[in-house]
Design an enzyme around this catalytic site. Structure first.
Site, PDB file in Angstrom:
ATOM      1  N   GLN A  47      53.125   7.156  36.789  1.00 23.52           N
ATOM      2  CA  GLN A  47      52.462   7.463  38.216  1.00 23.52           C
ATOM      3  C   GLN A  47      51.744   5.851  38.521  1.00 23.52           C
ATOM      4  O   GLN A  47      51.754   5.427  39.620  1.00 23.52           O
ATOM      5  CB  GLN A  47      51.242   8.218  38.416  1.00 23.52           C
ATOM      6  CG  GLN A  47      50.513   8.594  39.513  1.00 23.52           C
ATOM      7  CD  GLN A  47      51.211   9.078  40.572  1.00 23.52           C
ATOM      8  OE1 GLN A  47      51.803   9.972  40.617  1.00 23.52           O
ATOM      9  NE2 GLN A  47      51.138   8.349  41.658  1.00 23.52           N
ATOM     10  N   ASP A  77      42.133  12.097  43.229  1.00 25.54           N
ATOM     11  CA  ASP A  77      43.146  12.884  42.810  1.00 25.54           C
ATOM     12  C   ASP A  77      42.296  14.192  42.566  1.00 25.54           C
ATOM     13  O   ASP A  77      40.755  14.281  43.066  1.00 25.54           O
ATOM     14  CB  ASP A  77      43.425  12.374  41.241  1.00 25.54           C
ATOM     15  CG  ASP A  77      44.665  13.513  40.519  1.00 25.54           C
ATOM     16  OD1 ASP A  77      45.260  14.123  41.495  1.00 25.54           O
ATOM     17  OD2 ASP A  77      44.517  13.559  39.482  1.00 25.54           O
ATOM     18  N   ARG A 133      56.415  16.097  29.832  1.00 27.90           N
ATOM     19  CA  ARG A 133      55.241  16.301  30.601  1.00 27.90           C
ATOM     20  C   ARG A 133      54.615  17.226  29.755  1.00 27.90           C
ATOM     21  O   ARG A 133      55.243  18.391  29.478  1.00 27.90           O
ATOM     22  CB  ARG A 133      55.513  16.622  31.845  1.00 27.90           C
ATOM     23  CG  ARG A 133      53.983  17.487  32.635  1.00 27.90           C
ATOM     24  CD  ARG A 133      54.394  17.588  34.223  1.00 27.90           C
ATOM     25  NE  ARG A 133      54.327  16.371  34.583  1.00 27.90           N
ATOM     26  CZ  ARG A 133      53.839  16.156  36.119  1.00 27.90           C
ATOM     27  NH1 ARG A 133      53.686  17.391  36.969  1.00 27.90           N
ATOM     28  NH2 ARG A 133      53.885  15.032  36.471  1.00 27.90           N
ATOM     29  N   ARG A 176      57.584   6.327  43.510  1.00 30.16           N
ATOM     30  CA  ARG A 176      57.460   7.116  42.396  1.00 30.16           C
ATOM     31  C   ARG A 176      59.095   6.774  41.720  1.00 30.16           C
ATOM     32  O   ARG A 176      59.500   6.344  40.474  1.00 30.16           O
ATOM     33  CB  ARG A 176      57.302   8.583  42.280  1.00 30.16           C
ATOM     34  CG  ARG A 176      55.917   8.875  42.125  1.00 30.16           C
ATOM     35  CD  ARG A 176      54.855   8.367  41.201  1.00 30.16           C
ATOM     36  NE  ARG A 176      55.672   9.020  39.738  1.00 30.16           N
ATOM     37  CZ  ARG A 176      55.241  10.199  39.283  1.00 30.16           C
ATOM     38  NH1 ARG A 176      54.396  10.794  39.964  1.00 30.16           N
ATOM     39  NH2 ARG A 176      55.764  10.712  38.177  1.00 30.16           N
ATOM     40  N   CYS A 196      47.685  10.544  44.219  1.00 28.93           N
ATOM     41  CA  CYS A 196      49.059  10.859  43.348  1.00 28.93           C
ATOM     42  C   CYS A 196      49.804  12.278  44.088  1.00 28.93           C
ATOM     43  O   CYS A 196      50.782  12.010  43.738  1.00 28.93           O
ATOM     44  CB  CYS A 196      48.558  10.927  41.954  1.00 28.93           C
ATOM     45  SG  CYS A 196      47.643  12.276  41.601  1.00 28.93           S
ATOM     46  N   HIS A 218      48.954   9.346  32.782  1.00 32.46           N
ATOM     47  CA  HIS A 218      50.016   9.186  33.737  1.00 32.46           C
ATOM     48  C   HIS A 218      50.595   7.878  33.938  1.00 32.46           C
ATOM     49  O   HIS A 218      50.612   7.588  35.225  1.00 32.46           O
ATOM     50  CB  HIS A 218      49.584  10.147  34.947  1.00 32.46           C
ATOM     51  CG  HIS A 218      50.619  10.825  35.640  1.00 32.46           C
ATOM     52  ND1 HIS A 218      51.960  10.841  35.411  1.00 32.46           N
ATOM     53  CD2 HIS A 218      50.525  11.543  36.965  1.00 32.46           C
ATOM     54  CE1 HIS A 218      52.639  11.193  36.051  1.00 32.46           C
ATOM     55  NE2 HIS A 218      51.892  11.747  37.310  1.00 32.46           N
TER      56      HIS A 218
HETATM   57  N1   CP Z   1      52.007  12.913  41.228  1.00 30.87           N
HETATM   58  C1   CP Z   1      52.541  13.694  40.409  1.00 30.87           C
HETATM   59  O1   CP Z   1      52.874  13.487  39.085  1.00 30.87           O
HETATM   60  O2   CP Z   1      53.184  14.802  41.121  1.00 30.87           O
HETATM   61  P1   CP Z   1      54.123  15.894  40.506  1.00 30.87           P
HETATM   62  O3   CP Z   1      52.914  16.791  39.449  1.00 30.87           O
HETATM   63  O4   CP Z   1      54.502  16.806  41.479  1.00 30.87           O
HETATM   64  O5   CP Z   1      55.081  15.490  39.333  1.00 30.87           O
HETATM   65  N1  NVA Z   2      45.424  15.008  37.475  1.00 30.26           N
HETATM   66  C1  NVA Z   2      46.392  15.706  37.846  1.00 30.26           C
HETATM   67  C2  NVA Z   2      47.633  14.856  38.296  1.00 30.26           C
HETATM   68  C3  NVA Z   2      48.904  15.886  38.806  1.00 30.26           C
HETATM   69  C4  NVA Z   2      49.933  14.980  39.160  1.00 30.26           C
HETATM   70  C5  NVA Z   2      46.777  16.587  36.662  1.00 30.26           C
HETATM   71  O1  NVA Z   2      46.974  16.273  35.645  1.00 30.26           O
HETATM   72  O2  NVA Z   2      47.093  17.914  37.153  1.00 30.26           O
END
Ligand code: CP
Ligand code: NVA
Length: 301
Positions: free
Chosen positions: A131, A220, A101, A288, A260, A128
């Protein structure tokens, strides 16, 4: 070497195979899964916080017979303590799969280039995809495996989650409409990429236009991780884009609501909708785990 960096770069047959493996592996652990990760280690590197992604990947690796190794930014210092290429080359000689990440999508591409191991995107500023698999699984739980012709409305920021979900719609034959304020929609290069995948999304600034007749409405956060400095400006720009019951009145009667998570009630979505009867956000979060098992099992097949 197969990687999973974006849905757009993943062939439609592979996306479908990941989903069908996710359905087959749902609820299965250990020997029952055939242990496709037996004896394998997956490094899970996080430059940003996470609940769902960290827990679902760690549990998925364990369920499939592998060994997860969670590495936080405070210890690795990806790009700070040492360059991404060096981290990638070192990890590549020690573990079998690398999940990351990151802030910059380019860092994932560098990891794929230098590690010699399959690299899985666990969220970048651009995409993502893990997701999006769970999102598609949630839709298929609701509407059946064949999602062709379903129409999805995404109201809010044209961000990583929106892009990956749109690409999933392209791969699975669904229509996609994005309602965002001027300047917060998809960039032209991504619209071209979707066109090459056969999807011509409806891009509008009007949530009512996007939501009309939709089978699912997705939103989101307006401020993603790494954009904290823009929070106040975004709050103003996104006024009128909160998903509420009035907005949903234009959707199909059977329309479901997706998010999400993490969610900010009262900002991008009302508490009534997030916790209401149309909401599928908790099963979506649970998906997930199933989706990540399908992803990993297919990637290593
Ligand atoms: N939706 C999602 O990726 O959640 P987290 O940021 O908690 O992993
Ligand atoms: N769009 C958000 C998603 C979090 C799971 C971010 O990137 O922070």
């Amino acid at each position: 070497m197969k990687h999973f960096l974006t849905i757009a770069q993943t062939p439609a047959d592979t996306v479908k195979a990941m989903l069908s493996r996710a359905r087959a592996l749902r609820g299965q652990r250990g020997q029952a899964t055939g242990t496709p990760l037996n004896g394998l280690t997956m490094a899970l590197l996080f430059q940003k916080p996470s609940l769902r992604t960290r827990v679902s990947f760690e549990q998925a690796v364990l369920d499939l017979g592998g060994h997860p190794m969670v590495l936080g930014q405070h210890e690795v210092g990806l790009g700070k303590r040492e360059p991404v290429q060096d981290v990638a080359r070192v990890l590549g000689g020690m573990v079998d799969i690398i999940g990351a990440r990151v802030f910059a999508h380019a860092d994932l591409e560098a990891m794929a280039e230098f590690s010699g191991r399959p690299v899985v995107n666990m969220l970048s500023e651009r995409a993502h995809p893990a997701q999006a698999l769970a999102d598609a699984l949630t839709l298929s739980d609701e509407f059946g495996e064949d999602l062709t012709g379903r129409n999805i409305a995404y109201v809010g920021d044209g961000n990583n989650v929106a892009r990956s979900f749109a690409a999933a719609c392209a791969k699975l034959g669904m229509g996609f409409r994005l309602a965002s304020p001027e300047g917060y929609g998809f960039d032209p290069a991504f619209v071209d990429e979707l066109a090459q995948l056969g999807l011509k999304p409806t891009l509008t600034t009007d949530p009512a236009e996007a939501v009309a007749g939709a089978d699912a409405v997705y939103t989101d956060t307006f401020t993603s991780m790494g954009q904290e400095d823009e929070k106040e400006a975004r709050k103003k720009a996104f006024a009128g884009y909160r998903v509420d019951d009035d907005m949903l009145a234009a959707a199909n009667d059977h329309a479901i609501v997706l998010h999400c998570m993490p969610a900010y009630r009262g900002e991008e979505i009302t508490a009534e909708v997030f916790d209401g009867p149309r909401s599928r956000v908790i099963p979506q979060a649970h998906n997930r785990l199933h989706a990540q098992k399908g992803l990993l099992a297919e990637l290593l097949a």
